[in-house]
Design a protein around this motif. Structure first.
Motif, PDB file in Angstrom:
ATOM      1  N   GLU A 163       0.830  -1.211   0.000  1.00 40.16           N
ATOM      2  CA  GLU A 163       0.000   0.000   0.000  1.00 40.16           C
ATOM      3  C   GLU A 163       0.861   1.257   0.000  1.00 40.16           C
ATOM      4  O   GLU A 163       0.457   2.289  -0.543  1.00 40.16           O
ATOM      5  N   LEU A 164       2.048   1.173   0.618  1.00 39.76           N
ATOM      6  CA  LEU A 164       2.955   2.323   0.572  1.00 39.76           C
ATOM      7  C   LEU A 164       3.478   2.528  -0.839  1.00 39.76           C
ATOM      8  O   LEU A 164       3.614   3.659  -1.324  1.00 39.76           O
ATOM      9  N   LYS A 165       3.779   1.427  -1.524  1.00 40.84           N
ATOM     10  CA  LYS A 165       4.218   1.500  -2.914  1.00 40.84           C
ATOM     11  C   LYS A 165       3.129   2.122  -3.784  1.00 40.84           C
ATOM     12  O   LYS A 165       3.394   2.989  -4.628  1.00 40.84           O
ATOM     13  N   GLN A 166       1.877   1.711  -3.579  1.00 43.05           N
ATOM     14  CA  GLN A 166       0.768   2.257  -4.347  1.00 43.05           C
ATOM     15  C   GLN A 166       0.564   3.737  -4.043  1.00 43.05           C
ATOM     16  O   GLN A 166       0.271   4.544  -4.940  1.00 43.05           O
ATOM     17  N   TYR A 167       0.733   4.104  -2.777  1.00 40.41           N
ATOM     18  CA  TYR A 167       0.615   5.517  -2.383  1.00 40.41           C
ATOM     19  C   TYR A 167       1.651   6.360  -3.123  1.00 40.41           C
ATOM     20  O   TYR A 167       1.347   7.448  -3.624  1.00 40.41           O
TER      21      TYR A 167
END
Length: 492
Positions: free
Chosen positions: A80-84
């Motif tokens: 989710e951090l990568k997607q953010y």
């Protein structure tokens, strides 16, 4: 001479992206973001081992000006951090400035032309008026040179080069390291491995993790009423601030708070590990905060499992079929290295930077102490912004550091434009005063007033100085970064 770019940014992680957003806001849109990896996201692109998650509540571990209402958990998983990062890059149109697979070798200041000459591994040279290094604090993996490691017959896997989908079923696995990464990974390995041996050199303080799923209704509320997420960020940030500022930076004045955190961690350990001897091995002998602590509810229970063994004997050598310690030999099929990063030898700076009068930044830091004014600029290095510098890390969330540096850039470049100048350089007097103040303030910290002798903490450089953290509260840091004296710089 007109340079190729207004600015070159080295690194496409959250720091480099924050710098790019601020530069574009200031009117410097001709920028190049050079990234050695094949995509953006920095550590959240490089790391994708099982169990990866942020160890700061996600509402705090994000840009305050770009809240994300879609976090699925209080401590979001790495994906989710990568997607953010991808979403932020898209919103601010950053990806078109990025060049992936581009390894920067070094940069040299050309005083006659008043610009930086940046060379990359492919032999290409680029010029820019401003240079920003955003290579991160934890970007150079450390691989231990155990005798015989090159002869090991099985797989050797560093956590920064994780093979997705790797199955360890039926294997005898050894993992070296018990830092924050290992705390997340070890419970996942223990689910598959026939035998798991954990090699611990230094135990880590672990406190309970309040891991909560964020219901769809709350996410919808965050999206519709952003003020609610801002309030959650305020609460989360305040708790972290108390832990960091009082327990770590003001250790001398608030020893009871620090001891209370240690007691919480010890109670957590006692509640989760049954064997007294194992508990003793897992209990740190240094004060809480000397080494970055972490949160977990699944790490300690692993050591109750019959397939998991804690090994504290020193590694003597590696043989093709196992690891020899001072206590004997352990058969191993796969070796996992959770050995962290090389912070002080290769990361400050991560590339060669040559300023005025041929001054080499890396050599100067090592000969004259690690230092950077407000954690971002260095005398004799004009038009240079080093985002991962000594005394720059503020609070427990990296985004506090990033946004403070963005404030500093806004004030500095605003004054540069007001004066009609193109070159800035911090004065030696201002830098010396900042260094003296930081050194004096750190005297109250756990690093100098506590017992950190056995911590082997990356907070300390090779000279034994804790020069990574800025000894200020978050509020104070953000205030100073936006109000520093403009005459602390010279302008040309």
């Amino acid at each position: 001479m007109e340079p190729d770019y207004d600015a070159i940014i080295v690194g496409a992680g959250f720091g480099g992206m924050g710098a790019a957003i601020e530069l574009k806001r200031l009117g410097h849109g001709n920028i190049a973001i050079l990234e050695r990896e094949d995509d953006l996201g920095g550590t959240w692109h490089v790391n994708h081992y099982p169990g990866l998650a942020v160890d700061i509540p996600s509402v705090t571990y994000s840009y305050s000006f770009e809240p994300n209402p879609r976090w699925s958990q209080l401590f979001a998983p790495g994906g989710e951090l990568k997607q953010y990062a991808t979403d932020v890059a898209a919103k601010y149109d950053l990806k078109r400035h990025m060049e992936f697979g581009t390894v920067v070798d070094g940069a040299v200041w050309d005083d006659d032309a008043q610009l930086w000459r940046v060379t990359t591994h492919d032999g290409v040279s680029r010029t820019a008026r401003y240079l920003v290094t955003a290579t991160g604090f934890l970007s150079q993996p450390h691989v231990p040179d155990f005798p015989g490691i090159g002869d090991f017959a099985g797989d050797i896997i560093h956590t920064t080069a994780w093979p997705d989908g790797r199955d360890f079923t039926g294997e005898r696995v050894a993992i070296v390291g018990t830092g924050a990464t290992a705390v997340q990974l070890i419970p996942e390995l223990a689910k598959q491995a026939l035998e798991l041996t954990v090699f611990q050199r230094t135990p880590i303080w672990v406190v309970p993790k309040v891991q909560l799923s964020i219901p769809p209704q709350v996410r919808e509320l965050f999206a519709r009423v952003p003020l609610t997420q801002k309030a959650a960020r305020l609460v989360s940030g305040s708790v972290l601030e108390v832990l960091m500022v009082t327990g770590v930076l003001h250790f001398k004045q608030f020893k009871l708070g620090n001891k209370g955190a240690a007691l919480l961690a010890k109670a957590h350990l006692r509640n989760q590990v049954g064997d007294p001897q194992t508990r003793r091995k897992l209990t740190p002998t240094y004060d809480f905060g000397c080494k970055r602590p972490t949160f977990s509810n699944t790490y300690y229970p692993v050591f109750n499992q019959p397939n998991t063994h804690l090994e504290t004997s020193s590694i003597v050598r590696v043989e093709p079929d196992g690891i020899v310690t001072e206590a004997g030999k352990i058969a191993v099929d796969t070796l996992v290295l959770a050995t962290g990063f090389d912070l002080w030898d290769t990361n400050f700076p991560a590339i060669e930077v040559i300023g005025r009068e041929g001054l080499n930044l890396g050599k100067w830091w090592r000969e004259k102490r690690f230092q950077a004014y407000e954690g971002i600029t260095v005398p004799k290095f004009p038009n240079f912004l080093s985002l991962n510098s000594p005394y720059s890390y503020s609070g427990l969330s990296y985004f506090t550091t990033i946004e403070g540096q963005m404030k500093h850039m806004g004030r500095l470049f605003g004054e540069l434009a007001r004066r009609g100048k193109t070159t800035f350089e911090v004065t030696e007097e201002a830098n010396a005063a900042f260094l003296d103040d930081a050194t004096e303030r750190l005297d109250s910290s756990v690093f100098y007033s506590g017992d950190c002798a056995s911590s082997r903490s990356y907070y300390f450089n090779k000279s034994g100085e804790a020069t990574l953290l800025r000894p200020r509260s978050t509020a104070s840091t953000l205030r100073e970064m936006g109000r520093f004296p403009l005459d602390d710089y010279s302008y040309r």
